[in-house]
Scaffold this active site. Structure first.
Site, PDB file in Angstrom:
ATOM      1  N   ARG A 106       0.819  -1.214   0.000  1.00  0.00           N
ATOM      2  CA  ARG A 106       0.000   0.000   0.000  1.00  0.00           C
ATOM      3  C   ARG A 106       0.854   1.266   0.000  1.00  0.00           C
ATOM      4  NH1 ARG A 106      -5.241  -1.236   3.927  1.00  0.00           N
ATOM      5  NH2 ARG A 106      -6.053  -2.960   2.679  1.00  0.00           N
ATOM      6  N   GLY A 145      -8.915  -6.970  -0.724  1.00  0.00           N
ATOM      7  CA  GLY A 145      -9.293  -7.655   0.505  1.00  0.00           C
ATOM      8  C   GLY A 145      -8.928  -9.121   0.480  1.00  0.00           C
ATOM      9  N   GLY A 195     -13.593  -3.243   0.023  1.00  0.00           N
ATOM     10  CA  GLY A 195     -14.884  -2.618   0.247  1.00  0.00           C
ATOM     11  C   GLY A 195     -15.275  -1.663  -0.862  1.00  0.00           C
TER      12      GLY A 195
END
Length: 391
Positions: free
Chosen positions: A35, A350, A373
């Protein structure tokens, strides 16, 4: 939406909302820096444009108060290693200390603010908190697709007060990739939807029927569909209140001429444990009290065949309890089939992204989303609040 390359950033203070919610071990060491790595392209671009780069992110769930377990200081150190440049860090994200640090920045320098969620105003989208964040910058850039389905101060509220707002490289790529895959796909378009609960994917299931040529349903959520077909899956998870809803989705698929594939066999276990006794059985022959924890080999073969001629594949949700090695085979088989299909494959983040990584097949996928999400939000046909705010 306006993108960062469409605006002038030279000499400007640019606040980038990143997603640095990275996993850390018990010693506070970062165990996966992906990330952080995905933001390097944007940071390099801004540095080359001689911008002053201010980075903001959340980490974990500190409950609106300072908790050093969720400090972003380790992120600053890892980011410095990746960009090979000093990254300043400040112990707050608003207030006098943050303002002084931002004011002292020179062109081409980087500053990382402390965890946004150390303040309750972040999650509650408090206007005053959003205004204070916006006061730190000349330009706001959303680079955090993974939180763009949230209506929070650093995602939506800040755009009300920042002089200019734009999308970063990651956000732009996520949106374009998804819409190109679903709204303008190379056909056949095959959706693979798994995971634990129908309730969590209900709107996605309904919406995707407007676009797909074929739909594969696996994971524990398939039990509810099987129950709606009159099959007793014994101790397996079933959402009883959604049995009729599942039947309705199957009827809609039939009316639209969309092939909807369900498991025909399962790996059943006598308990929810990696040490459990297990057996491969047809879906209607699960031993009393046992539960299905993975799709069976026959189903895995059928699902693999169903993606062979696909032009585009959209995958969200594993086929079983992949975190436990005895029940990972189904997810691995589907991942191998998707990777070998030759189709353009977009994988929801996810659990699905993690499963693909655990299978060692990340390189075989065309695109792996950075946000589970937010990706699901798009599959539901909804506009992301974070994108809407930029407009």
């Amino acid at each position: 939406m306006k993108t960062v390359k469409e605006i002038e950033v030279t000499g400007k203070t640019v606040l980038v909302r990143a997603d640095y919610n990275v996993p850390v071990d018990e010693n506070g060491a970062i165990t996966d820096d992906n990330r952080i790595a995905v933001t390097i392209e944007l940071i390099d671009y801004l540095l080359k444009q001689r911008a002053k780069v201010v980075l903001a992110s959340h980490m974990g769930r500190p409950g609106g108060k300072r908790d050093n377990r969720f400090s972003l200081r380790p992120v600053a150190a890892r980011l410095a290693d990746l960009v090979q440049k000093k990254v300043e860090f400040v112990e707050d994200c608003i207030g006098d200390l943050a303002r002084e640090k931002v004011k002292a920045l020179e062109e081409g320098e980087i500053l990382l603010l402390e965890n946004l969620r150390f303040h309750k105003g972040e999650k509650s989208n408090d206007p005053q908190f959003a205004r204070e964040l916006a006061s730190l910058c000349d330009v706001y850039v959303n680079e955090a697709f993974a939180v763009s389905h949230r209506d929070q101060a650093s995602v939506t509220g800040i755009t009300e007060y920042a002089p200019v707002s734009a999308a970063g490289f990651v956000l732009e790529k996520e949106i374009r990739t998804y819409y190109d895959s679903v709204r303008n796909p190379k056909r056949p378009l095959v959706a693979i939807i798994g995971g634990a609960k129908v309730s969590g994917k209900l709107e996605a299931l309904r919406n995707m029927l407007n676009y797909v040529d074929r739909m594969i349903v696996g994971g524990a959520m398939a039990n509810t569909f099987l129950k709606s077909s009159g099959i007793d899956t014994r101790g397996s998870m079933v959402e009883e209140d959604l049995v009729d809803t599942a039947a309705g989705i199957m009827l809609t698929a039939e009316e639209l001429g969309i092939e909807l594939l369900l498991p025909t066999d399962l790996v059943a276990a006598d308990s929810f444990s990696r040490e459990a006794e297990s057996v491969k059985v047809p879906v209607d022959q699960i031993p009393s009290g046992w539960m299905g924890l993975d799709i069976g080999p026959e189903t895995a073969e059928r699902f693999a065949k169903a993606v062979e001629n696909a032009g585009t594949i959209v995958w969200n949700g594993p086929m079983g309890v992949f975190e436990m090695e005895p029940f990972m085979a189904g997810t691995r088989a589907v991942a191998e089939a998707v990777a070998g299909s030759g189709a353009f494959s977009i994988v929801g983040g996810g659990d699905t992204g993690l499963a693909v990584k655990m299978c060692g097949l990340s390189e075989g996928m065309s695109y792996i989303s950075t946000g589970g999400g937010a990706f699901l939000h798009l599959m539901e046909g909804k506009e992301l609040p974070g994108v809407k705010a930029l407009n």
